[in-house]
Design an enzyme around this catalytic site. Structure first.
Site, mmCIF file in Angstrom:
data_model
loop_
_atom_site.group_PDB
_atom_site.id
_atom_site.type_symbol
_atom_site.label_atom_id
_atom_site.label_comp_id
_atom_site.label_asym_id
_atom_site.label_seq_id
_atom_site.Cartn_x
_atom_site.Cartn_y
_atom_site.Cartn_z
ATOM 1 N N GLY A 260 -48.295 -0.483 -105.282
ATOM 2 C CA GLY A 260 -48.959 0.212 -104.183
ATOM 3 C C GLY A 260 -50.331 0.666 -104.639
ATOM 4 O O GLY A 260 -50.554 0.852 -105.837
ATOM 5 N N GLN B 17 -57.793 5.646 -104.720
ATOM 6 C CA GLN B 17 -57.693 5.028 -106.047
ATOM 7 C C GLN B 17 -58.780 4.001 -106.317
ATOM 8 O O GLN B 17 -58.921 3.521 -107.448
ATOM 9 C CB GLN B 17 -56.322 4.366 -106.229
ATOM 10 N N CYS C 261 -48.385 5.708 -112.002
ATOM 11 C CA CYS C 261 -49.502 5.549 -111.077
ATOM 12 C C CYS C 261 -50.652 4.846 -111.794
ATOM 13 O O CYS C 261 -50.963 5.175 -112.943
ATOM 14 C CB CYS C 261 -49.945 6.929 -110.606
ATOM 15 N N LEU C 262 -51.274 3.897 -111.105
ATOM 16 C CA LEU C 262 -52.395 3.166 -111.709
ATOM 17 C C LEU C 262 -53.541 4.106 -112.070
ATOM 18 O O LEU C 262 -54.321 3.816 -112.973
ATOM 19 C CB LEU C 262 -52.897 2.085 -110.750
ATOM 20 N N HIS D 12 -45.165 8.178 -102.459
ATOM 21 C CA HIS D 12 -46.199 8.237 -103.505
ATOM 22 C C HIS D 12 -47.573 7.900 -102.903
ATOM 23 O O HIS D 12 -48.567 8.603 -103.145
ATOM 24 C CB HIS D 12 -45.833 7.256 -104.622
ATOM 25 N N GLU D 13 -47.620 6.822 -102.090
ATOM 26 C CA GLU D 13 -48.906 6.383 -101.532
ATOM 27 C C GLU D 13 -49.388 7.324 -100.422
ATOM 28 O O GLU D 13 -50.586 7.581 -100.304
ATOM 29 C CB GLU D 13 -48.805 4.944 -101.017
ATOM 30 N N HIS E 163 -51.073 10.162 -102.000
ATOM 31 C CA HIS E 163 -52.458 9.858 -102.390
ATOM 32 C C HIS E 163 -53.421 10.143 -101.233
ATOM 33 O O HIS E 163 -54.532 10.640 -101.447
ATOM 34 C CB HIS E 163 -52.608 8.379 -102.765
#
Ligand code: NI
Length: 161
Positions: free
Chosen positions: A45, A50, A87-88, A129-130, A133
């Site tokens: 995701g 991000q 997480c990236l 999670h997304e 963000h």
């Protein structure tokens, strides 16, 4: 085009995103870039903050659910799961996060059509999670302070700060 991934503690990651209002070719091109960036980084995701954009938008491809979500909201949750999450934007340093087992997402697709989608387990975790963000929240914000500090510490170490 692969975009540069924004990393903790850059400010945009902590900001509430602005609503997506235009559903045009530019948005579709942005979503293409986001998918490309996500696959390149081997993530499941990726949200607009991000890649440095303060917008309520994410893409995901997780457990058979591939979608674009603009202006996402979690409208229902059920149960509880405890599982590893990363997480990236935090260098994929993993930590166990407790979240609901099921989640229902309400969002708009790249054409602006509203949809609802239910997911369970890992995909439900990705929805939440997304969506977080898009609200300026990271998964480490769900952790007790000591574990949050440990994740940040090992992320900094990996980055050689
Ligand atoms: Ni993330």
């Amino acid at each position: 085009m692969i975009r540069k991934i924004t990393e903790y503690p850059e400010a945009v990651l902590g900001q509430v995103g602005k609503p997506v209002e235009k559903f045009d070719d530019e948005l579709k091109a942005l979503c293409d870039d986001m998918f490309e960036t996500m696959y390149d980084a081997e993530g499941v995701g990726l949200a607009a903050p991000q890649i440095g954009l303060n917008q309520r938008l994410f893409v995901m491809d997780c457990d058979g659910i591939k979608l674009v979500a603009a202006n996402p909201e979690i409208i229902e949750t059920e149960g509880e799961q405890s599982g590893q999450e990363g997480c990236l934007s935090v260098g994929k340093v993993p930590a166990v996060v407790i979240r609901p087992m099921k989640a229902k997402l309400r969002a708009q697709d790249a054409d602006g059509n509203w949809f609802e989608r239910e997911a369970e387990g890992y995909a439900a975790r990705a929805f939440m999670h997304e969506t977080d963000h898009c609200n300026g929240k990271l998964f480490i914000d769900h952790l007790p302070k000591m574990r949050r500090d440990m994740v940040v510490k090992s992320f900094k170490k990996r980055k050689n700060w």
